[in-house]
Design an enzyme around this catalytic site. Structure first.
Site, mmCIF file in Angstrom:
data_model
loop_
_atom_site.group_PDB
_atom_site.id
_atom_site.type_symbol
_atom_site.label_atom_id
_atom_site.label_comp_id
_atom_site.label_asym_id
_atom_site.label_seq_id
_atom_site.Cartn_x
_atom_site.Cartn_y
_atom_site.Cartn_z
ATOM 1 N N TRP A 230 0.812 -1.218 0.000
ATOM 2 C CA TRP A 230 0.000 0.000 0.000
ATOM 3 C C TRP A 230 0.851 1.277 0.000
ATOM 4 O O TRP A 230 0.322 2.370 -0.004
ATOM 5 C CB TRP A 230 -0.954 0.013 1.190
ATOM 6 C CG TRP A 230 -0.378 -0.566 2.432
ATOM 7 C CD1 TRP A 230 0.347 0.069 3.393
ATOM 8 C CD2 TRP A 230 -0.484 -1.931 2.853
ATOM 9 N NE1 TRP A 230 0.699 -0.806 4.387
ATOM 10 C CE2 TRP A 230 0.194 -2.048 4.082
ATOM 11 C CE3 TRP A 230 -1.103 -3.072 2.302
ATOM 12 C CZ2 TRP A 230 0.290 -3.251 4.773
ATOM 13 C CZ3 TRP A 230 -1.008 -4.266 2.993
ATOM 14 C CH2 TRP A 230 -0.325 -4.351 4.204
ATOM 15 N N GLU B 59 -5.732 0.455 5.749
ATOM 16 C CA GLU B 59 -5.913 0.728 7.180
ATOM 17 C C GLU B 59 -7.045 -0.105 7.768
ATOM 18 O O GLU B 59 -6.945 -0.605 8.885
ATOM 19 C CB GLU B 59 -6.169 2.220 7.410
ATOM 20 C CG GLU B 59 -4.967 3.114 7.152
ATOM 21 C CD GLU B 59 -3.802 2.835 8.088
ATOM 22 O OE1 GLU B 59 -4.018 2.248 9.176
ATOM 23 O OE2 GLU B 59 -2.662 3.198 7.744
ATOM 24 N N THR C 216 -5.070 -7.185 12.430
ATOM 25 C CA THR C 216 -4.543 -8.150 11.464
ATOM 26 C C THR C 216 -3.085 -7.812 11.158
ATOM 27 O O THR C 216 -2.734 -6.635 11.087
ATOM 28 C CB THR C 216 -5.354 -8.110 10.153
ATOM 29 O OG1 THR C 216 -6.752 -8.228 10.456
ATOM 30 C CG2 THR C 216 -4.963 -9.226 9.220
ATOM 31 N N LEU D 139 -10.252 -12.776 7.175
ATOM 32 C CA LEU D 139 -9.650 -11.595 7.782
ATOM 33 C C LEU D 139 -10.216 -11.304 9.168
ATOM 34 O O LEU D 139 -9.627 -10.546 9.929
ATOM 35 C CB LEU D 139 -9.868 -10.360 6.888
ATOM 36 C CG LEU D 139 -8.759 -10.033 5.892
ATOM 37 C CD1 LEU D 139 -9.161 -8.846 5.028
ATOM 38 C CD2 LEU D 139 -7.449 -9.727 6.606
ATOM 39 N N GLY D 140 -11.383 -11.867 9.476
ATOM 40 C CA GLY D 140 -11.973 -11.676 10.789
ATOM 41 C C GLY D 140 -12.611 -10.312 10.959
ATOM 42 O O GLY D 140 -12.543 -9.448 10.088
ATOM 43 N N TYR D 141 -13.279 -10.121 12.124
ATOM 44 C CA TYR D 141 -13.937 -8.852 12.448
ATOM 45 C C TYR D 141 -14.790 -8.410 11.246
ATOM 46 O O TYR D 141 -14.580 -7.365 10.647
ATOM 47 C CB TYR D 141 -12.915 -7.784 12.830
ATOM 48 C CG TYR D 141 -12.105 -8.161 14.037
ATOM 49 C CD1 TYR D 141 -12.547 -7.842 15.319
ATOM 50 C CD2 TYR D 141 -10.917 -8.877 13.913
ATOM 51 C CE1 TYR D 141 -11.821 -8.204 16.444
ATOM 52 C CE2 TYR D 141 -10.187 -9.255 15.029
ATOM 53 C CZ TYR D 141 -10.640 -8.921 16.289
ATOM 54 O OH TYR D 141 -9.923 -9.292 17.398
ATOM 55 N N TYR E 76 -8.729 7.015 14.747
ATOM 56 C CA TYR E 76 -7.468 6.528 14.177
ATOM 57 C C TYR E 76 -7.515 6.534 12.647
ATOM 58 O O TYR E 76 -6.601 7.055 11.990
ATOM 59 C CB TYR E 76 -7.135 5.117 14.669
ATOM 60 C CG TYR E 76 -6.021 4.523 13.831
ATOM 61 C CD1 TYR E 76 -4.704 4.940 14.028
ATOM 62 C CD2 TYR E 76 -6.292 3.632 12.794
ATOM 63 C CE1 TYR E 76 -3.682 4.468 13.217
ATOM 64 C CE2 TYR E 76 -5.277 3.156 11.984
ATOM 65 C CZ TYR E 76 -3.973 3.572 12.200
ATOM 66 O OH TYR E 76 -2.968 3.120 11.381
ATOM 67 N N ASP F 285 -1.762 4.318 16.866
ATOM 68 C CA ASP F 285 -2.209 2.925 16.913
ATOM 69 C C ASP F 285 -1.436 2.210 18.014
ATOM 70 O O ASP F 285 -0.705 2.838 18.794
ATOM 71 C CB ASP F 285 -2.034 2.246 15.555
ATOM 72 C CG ASP F 285 -0.572 1.987 15.202
ATOM 73 O OD1 ASP F 285 0.327 2.557 15.870
ATOM 74 O OD2 ASP F 285 -0.314 1.218 14.261
ATOM 75 N N CYS G 9 11.638 -0.876 18.133
ATOM 76 C CA CYS G 9 10.948 -0.744 19.424
ATOM 77 C C CYS G 9 9.927 -1.869 19.559
ATOM 78 O O CYS G 9 8.731 -1.656 19.703
ATOM 79 C CB CYS G 9 10.284 0.633 19.517
ATOM 80 S SG CYS G 9 9.791 1.115 21.182
ATOM 81 N N CYS H 61 17.196 -1.108 21.481
ATOM 82 C CA CYS H 61 17.275 0.310 21.844
ATOM 83 C C CYS H 61 18.543 0.996 21.329
ATOM 84 O O CYS H 61 18.514 2.188 21.006
ATOM 85 C CB CYS H 61 17.183 0.460 23.364
ATOM 86 S SG CYS H 61 15.606 -0.098 24.050
ATOM 87 N N CYS I 37 18.020 2.609 18.003
ATOM 88 C CA CYS I 37 16.883 3.511 17.866
ATOM 89 C C CYS I 37 17.342 4.957 17.706
ATOM 90 O O CYS I 37 18.092 5.476 18.545
ATOM 91 C CB CYS I 37 15.971 3.400 19.086
ATOM 92 S SG CYS I 37 14.534 4.495 18.997
#
Length: 358
Positions: free
Chosen positions: A31, A45, A51, A88-90, A128, A146, A198, A205, A208
């Site tokens: 994407w 999104e 997922t 994919l569920g939900y 979101y 998120d 992270c 760390c 980062c």
């Protein structure tokens, strides 16, 4: 608790450092290819909610192949979209996906609004998704938060309030890093940092680019964050699913449009009873069944144990069942991917057998 502003000059410098890191280490996700089409950003999104990227990627590619624009999706058959969403569920997301596509075409001439407040009025858009599309598709500064960004911010600021109660503090913290410069790249850079550096456990760390400002890193305890309340065990339910096959197809039904798995194809099944309750099983279609074990499936709000009852019938008997019960239909065994996972599991073991035999 109010999150104290970090030094503005430090934030600006570290923000530039993370964007430079992102330029060299950002993930090559489908994407992100080409221009930032709001339809593609929105579709990705929605698919990525609850997922993983690896699981969502083939679904994303298939949707774009079948419905390359929001107008194409708006004109699609509901059943076809629900079938492609299976796995994919939900599943309420798929219904809202269609509602939103049709609203964009009907109310906005097929063009997504470019502002958070207008996006929030579309079906299925929460804070979101509205922030993510405004930032990533339209390059508007937006406070995108998120679960990945929550992890980065709780560590940067050592936010000890357990989630979800601590989310207002997280939003305060993340807002301090939102700027007009590369507004669309910023949330994606944070997400990639969370994915590659992270990490939930054993964060890297020392690699980062934000570690100079990270309170948890300086304290030597980044794994402490984000703090979360212990989850209560999920209630358990149980039931029976009926698999009726002639060796070529299986009998399915189109579920009602509302509620759990609404609008999806599914196998006939008993009511799902709470643990301790008795499952009232009728011999569906007046056939003789053999039990074929049981399996587990976990929904958002409960866990399910489901027995599999199998009836192998002749082609003529299969046709007779469908003639007598016209609310049901035949689904070729080669197309069982069109079923939600909770029903596909019932067929997984059976498909390894020669269903035409016996």
């Amino acid at each position: 608790m109010t999150i104290i502003m970090k030094d503005a000059a430090l934030v600006s410098r570290l923000r530039a450092d993370l964007l430079a890191w992102y330029d060299g280490h950002g993930r090559d996700l489908p994407w992100r290819k080409g221009a930032r089409d709001p339809y593609r950003v929105w579709l990705s999104e929605v698919m990525l909610q609850q997922t993983t990227t690896a699981h969502a990627a083939p679904y994303y590619a298939r949707f774009l192949e079948l419905w390359p624009t929001v107008a194409d999706l708006a004109a699609a058959d509901d059943g076809a979209v629900m079938a492609q969403w299976a796995g994919l569920g939900y599943y309420a997301r798929a219904r809202r996906l269609l509602e939103c596509a049709r609203a964009v075409v009907r109310d906005h001439g097929g063009r997504f609004p470019d502002r958070e407040d207008a996006l929030l009025k579309l079906p299925g858009f929460g804070p979101y998704t509205a922030a993510a599309v405004a930032a990533i598709a339209f390059d508007h500064p937006a406070n995108v938060v998120d679960g990945n960004i929550e992890r980065v911010m709780t560590r940067l600021y050592a936010i000890a309030t357990p989630l979800p109660a601590g989310r207002s503090e997280v939003r305060q913290a993340s807002a301090q890093w939102v700027m007009a410069q590369r507004a669309g790249d910023w949330p994606q850079a944070l997400m990639d940092l969370a994915n590659q550096v992270c990490r939930p456990k054993s964060p890297l760390c020392l690699l980062c680019p934000l570690n100079a400002a990270c309170v948890a890193f300086r304290a030597g305890d980044p794994d402490r964050y984000p703090a979360k309340l212990a989850k209560a065990p999920k209630p358990r339910r149980h039931g029976v699913v009926f698999v009726v096959t002639d060796g070529v197809s299986v009998i399915v039904e189109r579920r009602e449009g509302k509620g759990l798995l609404g609008g999806m194809l599914g196998l006939p099944h008993s009511d799902w009873q709470a643990e301790g309750g008795e499952v009232a099983v009728k011999h569906m279609f007046d056939l003789t069944y053999q039990t074929f074990g049981a399996y587990e499936h976990v929904f958002t709000h409960f866990a399910l144990t489901q027995e599999v009852w199998l009836a192998r019938v002749s082609v003529d008997d299969f046709s007779d069942v469908l003639r007598r019960h016209n609310a049901y239909q035949a689904l070729p065994l080669a197309e069982v991917k069109a079923l939600p996972t909770v029903f596909a599991k019932a067929l997984k073991s059976l498909l390894s057998l020669d269903l035409a035999a016996g």
